[in-house]
Design a protein around this motif. Sequence first.
Motif, mmCIF file in Angstrom:
data_model
loop_
_atom_site.group_PDB
_atom_site.id
_atom_site.type_symbol
_atom_site.label_atom_id
_atom_site.label_comp_id
_atom_site.label_asym_id
_atom_site.label_seq_id
_atom_site.Cartn_x
_atom_site.Cartn_y
_atom_site.Cartn_z
ATOM 1 N N VAL A 170 43.261 -9.679 98.687
ATOM 2 C CA VAL A 170 42.167 -8.724 98.921
ATOM 3 C C VAL A 170 42.765 -7.317 98.923
ATOM 4 N N ALA A 171 42.138 -6.437 98.175
ATOM 5 C CA ALA A 171 42.600 -5.043 98.163
ATOM 6 C C ALA A 171 41.435 -4.142 98.523
ATOM 7 N N ASN A 172 41.619 -3.344 99.553
ATOM 8 C CA ASN A 172 40.561 -2.436 100.028
ATOM 9 C C ASN A 172 39.238 -3.163 100.278
ATOM 10 N N GLY A 173 39.329 -4.314 100.832
ATOM 11 C CA GLY A 173 38.120 -5.070 101.173
ATOM 12 C C GLY A 173 37.496 -5.821 100.019
ATOM 13 N N ILE A 174 38.095 -5.748 98.844
ATOM 14 C CA ILE A 174 37.532 -6.432 97.670
ATOM 15 C C ILE A 174 38.486 -7.540 97.217
ATOM 16 N N PRO A 175 37.997 -8.776 97.153
ATOM 17 C CA PRO A 175 38.842 -9.856 96.644
ATOM 18 C C PRO A 175 39.281 -9.584 95.196
ATOM 19 N N VAL A 176 40.532 -9.879 94.918
ATOM 20 C CA VAL A 176 41.110 -9.578 93.604
ATOM 21 C C VAL A 176 41.061 -10.826 92.726
ATOM 22 N N GLU A 177 40.367 -10.717 91.609
ATOM 23 C CA GLU A 177 40.130 -11.898 90.772
ATOM 24 C C GLU A 177 41.433 -12.505 90.246
ATOM 25 N N GLU A 178 42.353 -11.658 89.814
ATOM 26 C CA GLU A 178 43.625 -12.182 89.272
ATOM 27 C C GLU A 178 44.370 -13.015 90.313
ATOM 28 N N GLU A 179 44.363 -12.509 91.536
ATOM 29 C CA GLU A 179 45.068 -13.228 92.606
ATOM 30 C C GLU A 179 44.332 -14.519 92.957
ATOM 31 N N ALA A 180 43.005 -14.432 92.972
ATOM 32 C CA ALA A 180 42.202 -15.626 93.266
ATOM 33 C C ALA A 180 42.469 -16.698 92.214
ATOM 34 N N TYR A 181 42.546 -16.273 90.977
ATOM 35 C CA TYR A 181 42.809 -17.219 89.882
ATOM 36 C C TYR A 181 44.135 -17.947 90.122
ATOM 37 N N LYS A 182 45.172 -17.172 90.465
ATOM 38 C CA LYS A 182 46.496 -17.772 90.686
ATOM 39 C C LYS A 182 46.462 -18.755 91.861
ATOM 40 N N MET A 183 45.748 -18.357 92.897
ATOM 41 C CA MET A 183 45.681 -19.211 94.097
ATOM 42 C C MET A 183 44.971 -20.528 93.800
ATOM 43 N N ILE A 184 43.867 -20.426 93.073
ATOM 44 C CA ILE A 184 43.104 -21.648 92.756
ATOM 45 C C ILE A 184 43.923 -22.551 91.829
ATOM 46 N N LYS A 185 44.607 -21.916 90.891
ATOM 47 C CA LYS A 185 45.451 -22.699 89.967
ATOM 48 C C LYS A 185 46.515 -23.478 90.754
ATOM 49 N N LYS A 186 47.174 -22.764 91.647
ATOM 50 C CA LYS A 186 48.228 -23.400 92.445
ATOM 51 C C LYS A 186 47.638 -24.546 93.281
ATOM 52 N N ALA A 187 46.485 -24.275 93.855
ATOM 53 C CA ALA A 187 45.833 -25.284 94.704
ATOM 54 C C ALA A 187 45.455 -26.522 93.888
ATOM 55 N N MET A 188 44.940 -26.298 92.700
ATOM 56 C CA MET A 188 44.511 -27.429 91.868
ATOM 57 C C MET A 188 45.705 -28.283 91.432
ATOM 58 N N LEU A 189 46.787 -27.625 91.064
ATOM 59 C CA LEU A 189 47.969 -28.375 90.629
ATOM 60 C C LEU A 189 48.557 -29.171 91.792
ATOM 61 N N GLU A 190 48.594 -28.547 92.940
ATOM 62 C CA GLU A 190 49.151 -29.215 94.119
ATOM 63 C C GLU A 190 48.261 -30.374 94.568
ATOM 64 N N LEU A 191 46.983 -30.133 94.542
ATOM 65 C CA LEU A 191 46.043 -31.177 94.995
ATOM 66 C C LEU A 191 46.135 -32.422 94.110
ATOM 67 N N THR A 192 46.213 -32.187 92.811
ATOM 68 C CA THR A 192 46.150 -33.320 91.880
ATOM 69 C C THR A 192 47.525 -33.868 91.513
ATOM 70 N N GLY A 193 48.561 -33.067 91.759
ATOM 71 C CA GLY A 193 49.904 -33.500 91.358
ATOM 72 C C GLY A 193 50.129 -33.359 89.866
ATOM 73 N N GLN A 194 49.275 -32.638 89.192
ATOM 74 C CA GLN A 194 49.407 -32.455 87.743
ATOM 75 C C GLN A 194 50.239 -31.207 87.435
ATOM 76 N N LYS A 195 50.823 -31.183 86.235
ATOM 77 C CA LYS A 195 51.542 -29.980 85.810
ATOM 78 C C LYS A 195 50.671 -29.082 84.949
ATOM 79 N N SER A 196 49.657 -29.689 84.337
ATOM 80 C CA SER A 196 48.765 -28.919 83.473
ATOM 81 C C SER A 196 47.457 -28.648 84.219
ATOM 82 N N LEU A 197 47.027 -27.396 84.155
ATOM 83 C CA LEU A 197 45.791 -27.028 84.848
ATOM 84 C C LEU A 197 44.588 -27.777 84.266
ATOM 85 N N LYS A 198 44.617 -27.945 82.963
ATOM 86 C CA LYS A 198 43.520 -28.662 82.316
ATOM 87 C C LYS A 198 43.413 -30.091 82.854
ATOM 88 N N LYS A 199 44.567 -30.731 82.943
ATOM 89 C CA LYS A 199 44.552 -32.116 83.446
ATOM 90 C C LYS A 199 44.109 -32.164 84.904
#
Lengths: 388, 272
Positions: free
Chosen positions: A75-104
Amino acid sequence: MKVNSLDRRKFVTLVGAGSLALAAKPFSVISAPFEPAPDKPSTNIADAAKTPRHEFSMPGRYPGKVVQVRNGKAVANGIPVEEEAYKMIKKAMLELTGQKSLKKAWRKFVQPGEKIGLKVNPVAGVLLSTSHAVTKSVIKQLIESGIKKEDIVIWDRRAMDLKDVGYTSENYPGIKISGTEMQDEQGAFYDKEGKLYGENNIDKEWYYWADVEGEYDSETIPYMINGGKYSYFTKIVTRDLDKIINIPILKNAGNSVTNAMKNLAYGAITNTGRLHAQLWNDTCAEVCAFSPLRDKVVLNICDGLRGCFNGGPGANPQFICDFNVILASSDPVAMDRIGYDIIVEKRIAEGIQKASTPEILKFLKMSSELGLGVSDKKLIELKVIDLV
Amino acid sequence: MIKKLLISIGVLLAVSFQAFSQEVEKFPVITVNELPGAVFEVPRTFSGSSLYGYIDGGADLYLEYGFSGAWVNEVNWQGGKYTIELYKMNSPEDAFGIYSVSRYRCKSTPELTPFTCHNKYQLQIVAGRYYISIINSTGTPADSAASLLIGKAVVKKIGDESADLTKFISDVPIQTVNLNAVLVKGELGVRNGVPDLADLFKDFTSYRALILQQKEQTIVSVIFAEKEKAEAFYVMHSPGNQQSQGITQPENANELVTRISDNQVMLTIKNP
């Protein structure tokens, strides 16, 4: 689960009678929720078990597993940052599923050709809504995973709330935006025939019945669609969608939490006003046990970039803070339990309460008993990842 | 034909009822007369349970305190955008109650009314039966100052009637009450305002309590609707003592319980 015509006539009459009664006298005070009275009203929860489960039914592919990604730049100046959110969700999805590819990773939950609904939470207005940074990141990753734009629907209970916070076709070209309760361009809730627009959007084949009468005045009924003892599911969940990705925000409700379960339960049915006082816990748990939610909600991504630690579920600016987290889980119960810890930690730090009291989370215990997820913290597998 | 006629009558009745409702609920609304150059959006009004239409589950708290109606509008003024919310409660005391569980670490307390709290993003005021919230989205000094001018304009339309809380606790400076006291009437208020005291009120209903949290001690003054409940509360906090008047030092040395009247009990809890 059809409602017979006598019941239908009865509830219309009651709504009318309720309006007149309320016009003639002041509104009564609704007593406190959360703690159901000993003689708690009965519900039709037994009906929920009549529909067989399938592999995606709650708690989904990864019961009890929650990934928490933290990022101080989210979050920057009270506004969530899309680029950072994207990275966070990507990391979360890979960790949750145990996959190396985001698509998978995404394909563990959704497939091309399926109609996929994103259940956001815009109800508290622009200050405290599911952020566009998170919603757009989810959409981007879905598209990168082979899901077509036209198969994605952003939905919530009220079309007007969605519009107010910027969930519009202008901001989301090619994505369908859908709400159950709605107004026309002139702001009217009723069509020329005197019928609520929202009434066309409910599915009377699916309902949550509770032995509590909903009686509303004419100003309230457009937000409730119907009174009586039936809360109907929206067609969005019963007919329009194949899968649902739940994207709640992290909010407190008193010293409890409203996150995944509440977002689903109160967002998918009508006539909710009656369900707050005595059946708040029951509704959060039991509505999610019915097939349209239990079997379609495959993934929960909690937008914890900004949230509130007090004053929720409404938006009071002084209680809104940057939690800087994303939670991901197929198990909404486990995710709510972790969300609670994040909120309580902040409440204790702010001096609002002295200790954690997870025993008040009755809806999570009930949900667990209904087989919807894991509420016992000791049984939850929590992965915490810090993104620098 | 008859069906169409009935529908028309129904729509007419609904429209009439809505018009009637709006007639009944008057709000001290401000206009361009008070804020020259301001551009107001279409206001929204809510009464009773229709508040669910505005703040969904958040409405419960207002309903618990005693909510009569709300007027909400957005205004563009002097380059800023502000959300003005006027919540009409059933009494000044109820208005203070909702204020007391909503305000938090006030940066300043402008003297608009005895109960005012000003932060970067929000100005909160209790004026008469109204709880007023003015929110700006930027938190800049300019927006914050403009919020104050809007607040003044609204208060001017209401007058200076204020909640009298001395029946709960007297001899406490009003600014202390403004900054630290919490008034609760039910479980939601407790969970929002004084969650650590949830057990204190667990088995009780139909009460009003003012809680003053100070450094050394917490004072809880409770007025019950029924004297039997006051008695039960009193007895609960004075083990071994059944007298209905006077001061007692209970077994729990951290608490001092006082029966103020048939319906009122005061509890002083030493903070750890």
